[in-house]
Design a protein around this motif. Sequence first.
Motif, mmCIF file in Angstrom:
data_model
loop_
_atom_site.group_PDB
_atom_site.id
_atom_site.type_symbol
_atom_site.label_atom_id
_atom_site.label_comp_id
_atom_site.label_asym_id
_atom_site.label_seq_id
_atom_site.Cartn_x
_atom_site.Cartn_y
_atom_site.Cartn_z
ATOM 1 N N VAL A 294 0.851 -1.191 0.000
ATOM 2 C CA VAL A 294 0.000 0.000 0.000
ATOM 3 C C VAL A 294 0.886 1.239 0.000
ATOM 4 N N ILE A 295 0.693 2.092 -0.980
ATOM 5 C CA ILE A 295 1.496 3.304 -1.126
ATOM 6 C C ILE A 295 1.029 4.359 -0.115
ATOM 7 N N GLY A 296 2.002 5.032 0.521
ATOM 8 C CA GLY A 296 1.679 6.066 1.493
ATOM 9 C C GLY A 296 2.089 7.460 1.078
ATOM 10 N N LYS A 297 3.011 7.550 0.119
ATOM 11 C CA LYS A 297 3.514 8.846 -0.352
ATOM 12 C C LYS A 297 3.703 8.775 -1.852
ATOM 13 N N GLU A 298 3.355 9.844 -2.560
ATOM 14 C CA GLU A 298 3.451 9.847 -4.018
ATOM 15 C C GLU A 298 4.824 9.383 -4.478
ATOM 16 N N ALA A 299 4.835 8.511 -5.463
ATOM 17 C CA ALA A 299 6.077 7.994 -6.048
ATOM 18 C C ALA A 299 6.054 8.237 -7.548
ATOM 19 N N LYS A 300 7.049 8.960 -8.037
ATOM 20 C CA LYS A 300 7.138 9.264 -9.463
ATOM 21 C C LYS A 300 8.609 9.301 -9.854
ATOM 22 N N TYR A 301 8.980 8.451 -10.803
ATOM 23 C CA TYR A 301 10.367 8.374 -11.277
ATOM 24 C C TYR A 301 11.347 8.138 -10.124
ATOM 25 N N ILE A 302 11.043 7.182 -9.268
ATOM 26 C CA ILE A 302 11.925 6.937 -8.124
ATOM 27 C C ILE A 302 12.827 5.734 -8.392
ATOM 28 N N SER A 303 13.940 5.684 -7.676
ATOM 29 C CA SER A 303 14.876 4.567 -7.771
ATOM 30 C C SER A 303 14.447 3.451 -6.820
ATOM 31 N N GLU A 304 15.070 2.287 -6.977
ATOM 32 C CA GLU A 304 14.797 1.192 -6.046
ATOM 33 C C GLU A 304 15.194 1.570 -4.626
ATOM 34 N N ASP A 305 16.283 2.310 -4.466
ATOM 35 C CA ASP A 305 16.738 2.700 -3.133
ATOM 36 C C ASP A 305 15.722 3.586 -2.421
ATOM 37 N N GLU A 306 14.937 4.306 -3.177
ATOM 38 C CA GLU A 306 13.936 5.208 -2.604
ATOM 39 C C GLU A 306 12.595 4.532 -2.357
ATOM 40 N N ALA A 307 12.393 3.361 -2.912
ATOM 41 C CA ALA A 307 11.048 2.788 -3.026
ATOM 42 C C ALA A 307 10.350 2.584 -1.687
ATOM 43 N N THR B 179 11.274 -15.878 -3.185
ATOM 44 C CA THR B 179 11.447 -16.378 -4.547
ATOM 45 C C THR B 179 10.810 -15.469 -5.602
ATOM 46 N N MET B 180 10.488 -14.238 -5.231
ATOM 47 C CA MET B 180 10.004 -13.288 -6.237
ATOM 48 C C MET B 180 11.056 -13.054 -7.306
ATOM 49 N N HIS B 181 10.614 -12.954 -8.542
ATOM 50 C CA HIS B 181 11.506 -12.638 -9.663
ATOM 51 C C HIS B 181 11.912 -11.162 -9.616
ATOM 52 N N PHE B 182 10.937 -10.286 -9.403
ATOM 53 C CA PHE B 182 11.179 -8.857 -9.214
ATOM 54 C C PHE B 182 10.796 -8.502 -7.779
ATOM 55 N N SER B 183 11.716 -7.892 -7.046
ATOM 56 C CA SER B 183 11.480 -7.558 -5.649
ATOM 57 C C SER B 183 10.446 -6.452 -5.511
ATOM 58 N N VAL B 184 9.991 -6.241 -4.286
ATOM 59 C CA VAL B 184 9.051 -5.148 -4.013
ATOM 60 C C VAL B 184 9.642 -3.815 -4.452
ATOM 61 N N THR B 185 10.906 -3.572 -4.130
ATOM 62 C CA THR B 185 11.522 -2.293 -4.506
ATOM 63 C C THR B 185 11.628 -2.155 -6.019
ATOM 64 N N ALA B 186 11.943 -3.252 -6.713
ATOM 65 C CA ALA B 186 12.041 -3.206 -8.172
ATOM 66 C C ALA B 186 10.678 -2.923 -8.791
ATOM 67 N N VAL B 187 9.635 -3.536 -8.246
ATOM 68 C CA VAL B 187 8.281 -3.336 -8.779
ATOM 69 C C VAL B 187 7.838 -1.887 -8.598
ATOM 70 N N ILE B 188 8.033 -1.338 -7.406
ATOM 71 C CA ILE B 188 7.607 0.040 -7.150
ATOM 72 C C ILE B 188 8.355 1.007 -8.052
ATOM 73 N N SER B 189 9.666 0.858 -8.136
ATOM 74 C CA SER B 189 10.463 1.737 -8.984
ATOM 75 C C SER B 189 10.022 1.632 -10.441
ATOM 76 N N HIS B 190 9.827 0.404 -10.914
ATOM 77 C CA HIS B 190 9.413 0.184 -12.302
ATOM 78 C C HIS B 190 8.080 0.863 -12.586
ATOM 79 N N LEU B 191 7.103 0.650 -11.736
ATOM 80 C CA LEU B 191 5.788 1.245 -11.961
ATOM 81 C C LEU B 191 5.868 2.770 -11.986
ATOM 82 N N SER B 192 6.734 3.332 -11.142
ATOM 83 C CA SER B 192 6.809 4.793 -11.040
ATOM 84 C C SER B 192 7.403 5.450 -12.273
ATOM 85 N N GLN B 193 7.978 4.650 -13.149
ATOM 86 C CA GLN B 193 8.482 5.211 -14.405
ATOM 87 C C GLN B 193 7.359 5.414 -15.424
ATOM 88 N N PHE B 194 6.218 4.755 -15.189
ATOM 89 C CA PHE B 194 5.119 4.787 -16.158
ATOM 90 C C PHE B 194 3.886 5.526 -15.649
#
Length: 280
Positions: free
Chosen positions: A130-143, A215-230
């Motif tokens: 569940v997102i708590g703060k707006e995420a736009k064009y963020i890195s995995e480290d920020e996710a 065993t996730m292929h894409f981690s939570v941080t990778a997913v959040i960062s990826h979505l925020s690019q679109f």
Amino acid sequence: MKLLRYGPAGAEKPGIVDKDGTIRDLSGIVADIAGEALSDETLARLRALDLETLPPVDADSRIGACVGRVGKFICIGLNFADHAAESGMHLPAEPVVFFKATSAIIGPDDTVEIPRGSVKTDWEVELGVVIGKEAKYISEDEALAHVAGYCVINDLSERDFQLHRSGQWVKGKSADTFGPIGPWLVTRDEIPDPQDLPMYLEVNGHRYQDGSTRTMHFSVTAVISHLSQFMSLQPGDVISTGTPPGVGLGQNPQVYLKPGDKMELGIEGLGVQRQNVIQG
């Protein structure tokens, strides 16, 4: 903290679970577990409360979806290697993204309806973010700084609608009751590593899914960062991050839900859902 929403469908009130497991009413503090209430500032204010001063809630109260006013219900497909294999699909080079209608959202123990014309209604235990703060064009480290918390999701699917009725997967994912969420929104401070959470799902007492977010292929941080690019991710958006193997589609022979079935599913630290299945 374990936050939740209780009461009749469409009229839920905000609540919090105290150290003894009693639900306490938060409606005098926040209007809902939604929007601004998911910000770090409001969560810090809730964390500082003396919960014993809050009114207790009737233990028999219905538990609703743990987050209200969901803007986007985003799902990630084929995010576990074994699940992709059992589905007969290749692991994707990028996260497979699809949407689930927000009208599918119900409480964790509400009744699940098999939609009219369904021949392959299936189950999927998934980690919800569940997102708590707006995420736009963020890195995995920020996710993770943009996450309010985590929850259990049953990403119910009608496989014939999803795979054989043309167009996007959304047709097989969006029937009413196909999105049980909760029981709790567990704040991110209580889940130090979202990539180390055992998860399971049973139907009529038989354990079909027994996996882990490890065993996730894409981690939570990778997913959040990826979505925020679109797209920008907004407070209250829910991301369902994929399911481990053991879905009905992957059984030999295949097994699908039927009226009278009972599901139980859970993720360590995030609670348990229990749903009865009826014909819609």
